[in-house]
Design a protein around this motif. Structure first.
Motif, short mmCIF file in Angstrom:
data_model
loop_
_atom_site.label_atom_id
_atom_site.label_comp_id
_atom_site.label_asym_id
_atom_site.label_seq_id
_atom_site.Cartn_x
_atom_site.Cartn_y
_atom_site.Cartn_z
N VAL A 1 -7.48 -10.53 6.57
CA VAL A 1 -8.55 -9.55 6.74
C VAL A 1 -8.02 -8.11 6.82
O VAL A 1 -8.63 -7.19 6.30
CB VAL A 1 -9.38 -9.91 7.99
CG1 VAL A 1 -10.23 -8.76 8.43
CG2 VAL A 1 -10.26 -11.12 7.68
N LEU A 2 -6.85 -7.93 7.47
CA LEU A 2 -6.37 -6.55 7.69
C LEU A 2 -6.21 -5.73 6.40
O LEU A 2 -6.63 -4.58 6.38
CB LEU A 2 -5.07 -6.56 8.50
CG LEU A 2 -5.29 -6.73 10.01
CD1 LEU A 2 -3.95 -6.79 10.74
CD2 LEU A 2 -6.13 -5.61 10.57
N PRO A 3 -5.63 -6.30 5.32
CA PRO A 3 -5.54 -5.47 4.11
C PRO A 3 -6.92 -5.02 3.62
O PRO A 3 -7.06 -3.91 3.13
CB PRO A 3 -4.89 -6.40 3.09
CG PRO A 3 -4.19 -7.43 3.88
CD PRO A 3 -4.97 -7.60 5.14
N LEU A 4 -7.92 -5.88 3.81
CA LEU A 4 -9.26 -5.53 3.34
C LEU A 4 -9.91 -4.47 4.23
O LEU A 4 -10.89 -3.83 3.85
CB LEU A 4 -10.15 -6.78 3.29
CG LEU A 4 -9.60 -7.95 2.48
CD1 LEU A 4 -10.53 -9.14 2.57
CD2 LEU A 4 -9.43 -7.56 1.02
N TYR A 5 -9.39 -4.31 5.46
CA TYR A 5 -9.94 -3.33 6.39
C TYR A 5 -9.47 -1.91 6.11
O TYR A 5 -10.03 -0.96 6.65
CB TYR A 5 -9.52 -3.70 7.84
CG TYR A 5 -10.42 -4.68 8.52
CD1 TYR A 5 -11.51 -5.24 7.86
CD2 TYR A 5 -10.22 -5.05 9.84
CE1 TYR A 5 -12.32 -6.15 8.49
CE2 TYR A 5 -11.04 -5.95 10.49
CZ TYR A 5 -12.08 -6.50 9.81
OH TYR A 5 -12.91 -7.39 10.44
N ILE A 6 -8.42 -1.78 5.29
CA ILE A 6 -7.79 -0.47 5.14
C ILE A 6 -8.73 0.64 4.65
O ILE A 6 -8.76 1.72 5.24
CB ILE A 6 -6.52 -0.61 4.26
CG1 ILE A 6 -5.44 -1.25 5.13
CG2 ILE A 6 -6.04 0.73 3.73
CD1 ILE A 6 -4.24 -1.73 4.38
N LEU B 1 1.98 -1.69 -1.56
CA LEU B 1 2.33 -2.41 -0.33
C LEU B 1 1.14 -3.24 0.15
O LEU B 1 1.29 -4.41 0.54
CB LEU B 1 2.75 -1.39 0.74
CG LEU B 1 3.24 -1.98 2.06
CD1 LEU B 1 4.50 -2.79 1.84
CD2 LEU B 1 3.50 -0.88 3.07
N ILE B 2 -0.05 -2.65 0.10
CA ILE B 2 -1.25 -3.38 0.54
C ILE B 2 -1.49 -4.57 -0.38
O ILE B 2 -1.84 -5.67 0.05
CB ILE B 2 -2.47 -2.44 0.57
CG1 ILE B 2 -2.21 -1.30 1.56
CG2 ILE B 2 -3.72 -3.19 0.96
CD1 ILE B 2 -3.19 -0.18 1.45
N GLN B 3 -1.24 -4.33 -1.69
CA GLN B 3 -1.43 -5.43 -2.63
C GLN B 3 -0.46 -6.58 -2.36
O GLN B 3 -0.82 -7.75 -2.50
CB GLN B 3 -1.25 -4.92 -4.06
CG GLN B 3 -1.68 -5.95 -5.07
CD GLN B 3 -1.86 -5.35 -6.44
OE1 GLN B 3 -2.06 -4.16 -6.59
NE2 GLN B 3 -1.77 -6.18 -7.45
N LEU B 4 0.75 -6.22 -1.93
CA LEU B 4 1.72 -7.27 -1.58
C LEU B 4 1.15 -8.13 -0.45
O LEU B 4 1.25 -9.36 -0.48
CB LEU B 4 3.05 -6.64 -1.16
CG LEU B 4 4.15 -7.63 -0.76
CD1 LEU B 4 4.56 -8.49 -1.94
CD2 LEU B 4 5.37 -6.90 -0.22
N PHE B 5 0.50 -7.49 0.53
CA PHE B 5 -0.09 -8.25 1.63
C PHE B 5 -1.22 -9.15 1.13
O PHE B 5 -1.41 -10.27 1.62
CB PHE B 5 -0.59 -7.32 2.73
CG PHE B 5 0.53 -6.69 3.51
CD1 PHE B 5 1.51 -7.49 4.09
CD2 PHE B 5 0.62 -5.32 3.67
CE1 PHE B 5 2.55 -6.92 4.80
CE2 PHE B 5 1.66 -4.75 4.37
CZ PHE B 5 2.63 -5.54 4.94
N LEU B 6 -1.98 -8.65 0.15
CA LEU B 6 -3.05 -9.50 -0.42
C LEU B 6 -2.45 -10.75 -1.06
O LEU B 6 -2.95 -11.86 -0.87
CB LEU B 6 -3.85 -8.72 -1.46
CG LEU B 6 -4.83 -7.66 -0.95
CD1 LEU B 6 -5.50 -6.95 -2.11
CD2 LEU B 6 -5.89 -8.31 -0.07
N TYR B 7 -1.36 -10.55 -1.84
CA TYR B 7 -0.70 -11.70 -2.45
C TYR B 7 -0.22 -12.68 -1.38
O TYR B 7 -0.41 -13.89 -1.48
CB TYR B 7 0.51 -11.24 -3.27
CG TYR B 7 0.21 -10.93 -4.72
CD1 TYR B 7 -0.15 -11.94 -5.59
CD2 TYR B 7 0.32 -9.64 -5.21
CE1 TYR B 7 -0.41 -11.66 -6.93
CE2 TYR B 7 0.07 -9.35 -6.55
CZ TYR B 7 -0.29 -10.36 -7.40
OH TYR B 7 -0.55 -10.10 -8.71
#
Lengths: 249, 209, 243
Positions: free
Chosen positions: A193-198, C133-139
Motif C-alpha cells: 500500500v505504501l508505494p500507492l500512498y505516495i 525507486l517507487i516502481q521498484l517497490f511496486l515490483y
C-alpha cells in the motif's frame, strides 16, 4: 418454460417462498444498514477509535526528541511530518478492516448478497474514513502546535488530511482485501500500500507547505480532490474483486 | 416451480489437481441433496460453485435453464446460505446481526419478525445480548434464525448440525423437512446421519489422490 | 485471431511455440547487444559537457524503458488472466516480474553511478530516479504478494488485481513526483534528455534498446517454458515429454 424477470414463477401464492412485493428494500436502505452495522461494531470496540490518534501523538512527540526541539527546524518539517504520521496511523488501522468479517463468515454473506458488492465495500470504507481519517484530520492541527506549525498552515492541514485520508482509506482497503486471508498480512499490507500512498502524501504535504509559504493551496487541494474522485470511482471495484479472490480462492 | 439448479458434467481443478469430474446434479422443488466426502475431497469447492462464487473449469451450471453466472442476481434472491463460519459478528447483538442479514438479502424485517424468528430457534430473551456473550451453539442458532426470518426457496447449508445440541438438531431436521414440503430445496454437507427420507439424495465425492 | 488466442491458452501449444521462437530472439539479442555496445562505447562521439560518463545512458535508458514496458506487459497478462482465465497468462506474468525488478534496479544503479561524475553524489532525489525507486517497490510488492499465498491459483488472481491497480497508479506516481520535484528543486537536466543528441549518439542507443527488448523476450520465452513444465508436471503430455 415462460419465466418472469426474476427467473421464477409461482403458481400457488400460499406456498410461495418468494419475498412478497413491498417487503424488499432499496439500495439506499442497504447502504444505511451497512453503515449502521459498521458504526455499531466500532462503538463496541471503542478502543480502536482512539488508537490511531494516540499513535499520531506519539510519533509526533518522537521527532523533537530525536532531532531537536528548535522551533524553526520543527516548523519546517512539520507539514511533512504530520502527514507522514497520519498516513502511518491510517495504514496501521487498515489491517483490521476486513479481518473479523473474514473470520466470522460475514464477508461470505456479503459476497452472496444480491446487492452490488462495490457499493457495500464503499459503505465499509466510508465508515473507516469517518472513524479514522476524520478524527486524524481534526487532531492533526493540535499536534501542529507541538511542532510550531506556522499559523497559516492549520486550516489547510485539516482540509488536506480530510480529503487525503479518504483516498488513503480507499486505496488501503484494496491492500487489506488482498491480504485478509493471509496469516501474517500486516507487514505485506504496508509493502503493497505504501508505494500507492505516495501521490496522496506529495499533494497533501505540498498543500500545507504552500499554505505556510503563502502560495496558493488550490492546485494541490484540487489534485487531492481529483485523486479522491478517481479512487471513489475505481477502488470499490478493485476492493470487491480482491475480496472475492480472498474469500473464494 | 421454485428451484431448478442443474449441473452437467461439472469438473473442478484446483492448483493443477482435479478434485472431481463429470458430476451431474439436479436439485428441484422438495429435494434434499446431501454432499458427502472426506476432507479435501472438494466439498467446500463444490459448494462455492453451487453458490456461484467459483466458475467451473468444465461443465455447466444452470439456474432455471439459464447459466448460473448470468442468472446471479435472480439466484442470490432465491438463495439462503449458511457457511462453515456462520456470519454472525461477535460484537453485535442477535437482533443487530439478523437485521443486517435481512438488509443484505434485500428484505425488510421488522423488529417483531426478528424477535419471532429468534424465539423459534430458542433464543427468546437473548435478542439484545452481544453474540460473544452467547455459547458457540447459541451463536449458530442466530444464524439458523435466518431460516425463519427470510423466505428463500433454496437453502445451502455447510455443516449446519455442528455445535448445536440435540434439541437444536431435531428442530433443524424438522425445519428442513417442512421447508421441502413447502416446495423449497436444501443442499447440505454433513457428517450427521440424516433421518431416512426418500427425498434425500446423496452425492459422494471421491477422495483425491 | 480468436483461434490464435485460444490456442495460446493451451499450455502445450504455448510451450511448443515458445520453443520455436526462442532461438531467433536469442540470436537477435546477442547481435544487437554486441553491435550496440561496440558502437556506443567505441565509435559514438564524446559528449562535450559530460565527457565519456554520458555513455552510461546506453545501459540506463534501455533498462528504464524495459522496467516500464515489463510492468505494462504484466498488467496486460493480468487482465487476460482475470477476464479469460487463461493460466498461461499468469505464468508469463510470474516469470516477467523478477526480470522487471532487476531492470528497475539496474536503471537505479546506473542512474546513481551516473550521479557521481555529474552531481558528485551517489544519490539525488531526481524525479526520474525517485519514481524508479517507487516502481521498484511496486515490483517487490507484486513478487512478495505471490509468495505469500499458499494456493497458486488464488495468488495468481490476487497478484493480477494488484498489478492492475499498480499500472493505473504508475502514471499518477510519476506525475506527482515530477510535481514534487519542481516544487523543491529547480530543473536540473535529467538523464533521459541529454542536451541535443546527435544521430551518431542516439542510433547506438536505439540499437541497445532493441537489443534489451530481444533479450527480455528470449529470456521470458525460456523461463515461460520452464514454468509451463513445472505447473503442468502432472499432465500426460509433460510426462510423455519427460520419458
Amino acid at each position: 418454460m415462460p419465466r418472469s424477470t426474476t427467473g421464477m414463477k409461482f403458481t400457488d401464492e400460499e406456498r410461495s417462498l418468494a419475498p412478497v412485493a413491498g417487503t424488499t428494500i432499496g439500495l439506499s436502505a442497504v447502504w444505511r444498514a451497512q453503515v449502521k452495522r459498521e458504526l455499531a461494531l466500532a462503538r463496541r470496540r471503542g478502543g480502536d477509535l482512539l488508537n490511531p490518534l494516540l499513535f499520531l501523538a506519539l510519533v509526533v512527540v518522537l521527532f523533537p526528541l530525536g532531532i531537536s526541539p528548535q522551533p524553526d527546524l520543527l516548523a519546517e518539517i512539520a507539514p511533512g511530518l504530520l502527514w507522514v504520521a497520519a498516513l502511518l496511523a491510517m495504514l496501521l488501522s487498515l489491517d483490521a478492516l476486513f479481518r473479523t468479517d473474514f473470520a466470522d463468515g460475514s464477508l461470505e454473506q456479503l459476497l452472496l448478497s444480491p446487492q452490488p458488492l462495490p457499493l457495500l465495500c464503499l459503505a465499509k470504507v466510508f465508515v473507516h474514513w469517518l472513524l479514522t481519517g476524520m478524527p486524524l484530520a481534526l487532531c492533526a492541527p493540535l499536534m501542529g502546535v507541538l511542532l510550531s506549525l506556522p499559523g497559516t498552515g492549520y486550516l489547510t492541514l485539516a482540509a488536506s488530511l480530510a480529503l487525503g485520508t479518504a483516498s488513503l482509506s480507499l486505496i488501503g482497503a484494496i491492500g487489506a482485501a488482498l491480504t485478509v486471508g493471509l496469516p501474517r498480512g500486516g507487514v505485506l499490507l504496508s509493502l503493497l500500500v505504501l508505494p500507492l500512498y505516495i501521490p496522496v502524501l506529495i499533494f497533501g504535504a505540498g498543500a500545507v507547505q504552500a499554505a505556510i509559504q503563502g502560495g496558493g493551496t488550490a492546485p494541490a487541494l484540487a489534485l487531492l480532490g481529483a485523486l479522491l474522485a478517481l479512487a471513489v470511482a475505481a477502488a470499490p471495484f478493485a476492493i470487491a474483486g480482491a475480496l472475492r479472490i480472498s474469500v473464494n480462492g | 416451480m421454485n428451484v431448478a439448479l442443474d449441473a452437467r458434467q461439472l469438473a473442478c481443478e484446483r492448483d493443477d489437481r482435479w478434485l472431481f469430474e463429470s458430476l451431474d446434479l439436479h436439485v428441484g422443488d422438495g429435494d434434499i441433496l446431501r454432499i458427502e466426502g472426506a476432507n479435501g475431497s472438494g466439498k467446500t469447492t463444490l459448494l462455492k460453485m453451487l453458490t456461484a462464487q467459483l466458475s467451473p473449469q468444465a461443465g455447466t451450471l444452470t439456474w432455471h435453464g439459464r447459466p448460473l453466472a448470468r442468472a446471479r442476481d435472480a439466484f442470490f434472491r432465491a438463495l439462503l446460505y449458511i457457511g462453515h463460519a456462520p456470519g454472525v459478528a461477535a460484537a453485535l447483538t442477535a437482533e443487530e446481526n439478523l437485521s443486517w442479514s435481512a438488509a443484505m438479502a434485500g428484505i425488510k424485517a421488522s423488529p417483531a419478525e426478528i424477535e419471532r424468528s429468534l424465539a423459534a430457534v430458542g433464543l427468546a430473551g437473548f435478542e439484545n445480548l452481544p453474540a460473544q456473550q452467547l455459547s458457540a451453539g447459541q451463536q449458530r442458532r442466530i444464524a439458523l434464525a435466518r431460516l425463519e426470518l427470510m423466505k428463500r426457496p433454496l437453502w445451502i447449508l455447510d455443516e449446519p448440525f455442528t455445535a448445536i445440541d440435540r434439541d437444536g438438531v431435531a428442530w433443524l431436521e424438522r425445519r428442513i423437512a417442512t421447508h421441502c414440503e413447502e416446495g423449497g430445496a436444501v443442499i447440505l454437507t454433513t457428517h450427521h446421519t440424516f433421518q431416512a427420507n426418500d427425498r434425500v439424495t446423496s452425492v459422494v465425492l471421491g477422495v483425491a489422490d | 485471431m480468436w483461434t490464435f488466442i485460444h490456442k495460446l491458452g493451451s499450455p502445450k501449444w504455448c510451450y511448443t511455440l515458445c520453443g520455436r521462437l526462442q532461438p531467433g530472439f536469442w540470436a537477435a539479442a546477442a547481435l544487437l547487444l554486441c553491435v550496440g555496445s561496440v558502437w556506443a562505447l567505441g565509435y559514438s562521439p564524446r559528449d562535450y559537457q559530460m565527457g565519456d560518463s554520458y555513455r552510461i545512458i546506453y545501459v540506463h535508458v534501455p533498462s528504464a524503458i524495459l522496467a516500464q514496458s515489463i510492468f505494462i506487459a504484466m498488467a496486460v497478462a493480468s487482465a487476460v488472466l482475470l477476464v479469460w482465465k487463461i493460466k498461461v497468462a499468469d505464468m508469463a506474468a510470474r516469470v516477467m516480474a523478477p526480470f522487471g525488478a532487476a531492470m528497475t534496479f539496474l536503471a537505479l544503479f546506473s542512474g546513481s553511478l551516473w550521479g557521481v561524475p555529474t552531481w558528485g553524489t551517489w544519490w539525488t532525489w531526481d524525479a526520474r530516479l525517485t519514481s524508479m525507486l517507487i516502481q521498484l517497490f511496486l515490483y517487490l510488492g507484486v513478487i512478495a504478494l505471490r509468495g505469500a499465498f499458499g494456493s497458486a491459483d488464488q495468488g495468481a488472481k490476487a497478484v493480477a488485481v494488484l498489478t492492475l491497480v499498480g499500472v493505473v497508479n504508475i502514471p499518477i506516481i510519476k506525475y506527482s513526483v515530477v510535481w514534487w520535484n519542481t516544487l523543491h528543486q529547480p530543473a536540473t537536466f535529467t538523464l533521459t534528455q541529454p542536451p541535443a543528441m546527435v544521430a551518431s549518439m542516439w542510433m547506438p542507443l536505439l540499437v541497445m534498446v532493441l537489443g534489451f527488448y530481444c533479450f527480455f523476450i528470449a529470456l521470458t520465452l525460456y523461463r515461460l517454458r520452464n514454468e509451463i513444465l513445472r505447473r503442468e508436471s502432472r499432465t500426460r503430455w509433460v510426462q510423455e515429454l519427460a520419458d
